[in-house]
Design a protein around this motif. Structure first.
Motif, PDB file in Angstrom:
ATOM      1  N   VAL A  28      43.637 -18.845  29.224  1.00 44.00           N
ATOM      2  CA  VAL A  28      42.805 -19.081  29.029  1.00 44.00           C
ATOM      3  C   VAL A  28      42.104 -19.665  29.890  1.00 44.00           C
ATOM      4  O   VAL A  28      41.874 -21.341  30.530  1.00 44.00           O
ATOM      5  CB  VAL A  28      41.709 -19.375  27.715  1.00 44.00           C
ATOM      6  N   ASP A  46      37.967 -15.977  32.191  1.00 43.35           N
ATOM      7  CA  ASP A  46      37.681 -14.944  30.592  1.00 43.35           C
ATOM      8  C   ASP A  46      36.260 -14.757  29.902  1.00 43.35           C
ATOM      9  O   ASP A  46      35.609 -13.666  29.410  1.00 43.35           O
ATOM     10  CB  ASP A  46      39.230 -15.146  29.985  1.00 43.35           C
ATOM     11  N   PRO A  78      32.660 -12.112  32.508  1.00 46.71           N
ATOM     12  CA  PRO A  78      33.207 -12.756  31.504  1.00 46.71           C
ATOM     13  C   PRO A  78      32.612 -13.042  30.095  1.00 46.71           C
ATOM     14  O   PRO A  78      31.533 -12.015  30.173  1.00 46.71           O
ATOM     15  CB  PRO A  78      33.345 -14.030  32.022  1.00 46.71           C
TER      16      PRO A  78
END
Length: 361
Positions: free
Chosen positions: A72, A244, A278
């Motif tokens: 991530v 993200d 994101p």
């Protein structure tokens, strides 16, 4: 980074386990822990010892099947300063590592506050460091710009640039200093030349995660965290586009509707322009449930950004400045494991791991 050693009770608190479990892990993992020289031979754990134990426990829990890997990327960003962003970033990286996760945190602010928080000198030259009795490892000679493919001053590898203030299993830091500003200038020039520089960081991460870039091999990390400067810049935009998640701390004492509205509009524009944006996660800082103003601001945020709001907050505490000014210079979650603020940071870190979908070791 050095610091005051920890007794076994503090280690158990940091790891969320019992004293007996810590003692068993030390033996099972074969970790060499120093003992007090005078008086009772009490074990004195270094920060490195604590992170080694966290990693050992996580690896053992995963067993032969191994950890379910999900890498991530997140940027910790707030459109305005004074919200405690860097303090939260540095402490979250430590808390994530205490869960046994491999963390790379990148200081993207040329002021280098995160770098200094982790105990490194950002303004000294090698000659000044020698004169001050410091090793070259304690100063900053490279930064994230040094890792970029078109860096005109000689590209370096991640192994050359990264700092490990708490050992191999603590958070790894890509430091920053004033010369990082050159990267934003470089990205601007590339844009003028018609190059798509806003995706430079995204391409670096993609190739680094795939093992295609020997200069920036990040395959071993579970989470890559960017601590971005408050000001809007090409560097900050590039980090957000590569992420993200955007984790945005807000001050509940001086909440700015404009700041969150601005950030939300930036993310919406990204989605419209490049079809990538994101997920926003909002963390309330300086929270005081006893203040009418705070609760009014909470209502405003949750009504407008309900899906983004994290249901764990951090209260104002003098423990934060005291930890930064202490002789150990350790982040609060290490300096004061029994502090109520540390408990709040731990709850926020665990809630974020759940939101990010990362296995909590």
């Amino acid at each position: 980074m050095t610091g005051k050693p920890f007794k076994v009770q503090a280690v158990a608190k940091m790891l969320g386990t019992t004293v007996d479990s810590v003692r068993r892990m030390v033996v099972d993992a074969g970790i060499d822990v120093a003992r007090q020289e005078h008086g009772p031979k009490t074990r004195l754990f270094s920060a490195e010892n604590v992170f080694d134990l966290a990693r050992y426990r996580s690896t053992k829990k995963a067993g032969t099947k191994g950890r379910s890997r999900k890498q991530v990327v997140a940027t910790i960003y707030a459109p305005k300063g004074g919200v405690g962003k860097t303090t939260i970033a540095g402490n979250l990286a430590c808390r994530f590592s205490l869960r046994g996760l491999k963390i790379l945190i990148v200081d993207l602010d040329f002021q280098g506050n995160l770098t200094m928080m982790y105990g490194f000198e950002t303004e000294m030259t090698p000659e000044e460091a020698v004169a001050a009795g410091l090793s070259r490892s304690q100063i900053v000679e490279s930064h994230f710009g040094s890792l970029t493919p078109n860096w005109p001053y000689g590209r370096r590898t991640l192994a050359d640039v990264v700092k490990k203030p708490f050992g191999e299993n603590g958070p790894h830091l890509v430091p920053a200093d004033l010369t990082l500003d050159r990267l934003d200038t470089l990205l601007t020039f590339e844009t003028f030349e018609g190059k798509n520089s806003e995706f430079t960081i995204a391409r670096m991460l993609r190739d680094g995660m795939a093992g295609k870039d020997p200069f920036f091999d990040i395959r071993t990390y579970d989470i890559i965290l960017f601590d971005a400067a408050p000001a809007k810049s090409r560097l900050t935009r590039g980090a957000i586009l590569a992420s993200d998640y955007v984790i945005s701390p807000v001050s509940m004492e001086k909440f700015s509707t404009k700041a969150l509205s601005y950030l939300s509009s930036v993310l919406t524009e990204m989605q419209e322009q490049v079809e990538r944006s994101p997920e926003l996660v909002i963390v309330g800082n300086f929270f005081d449930a006893g203040r009418v103003r705070t609760m009014g601001q909470l209502m405003t945020i949750t009504q407008t950004y309900n899906d983004a709001w994290l249901d764990h907050t951090i209260r104002r505490s003098e423990d934060f400045p005291k930890a930064l000014n202490a002789d150990s210079d350790l982040p609060l979650v290490l300096a004061k494991p029994n502090s109520p603020s540390t408990a709040e940071l731990t709850a926020v870190a665990d809630a974020l791991l759940a939101r990010l979908g990362v296995a909590n070791g």
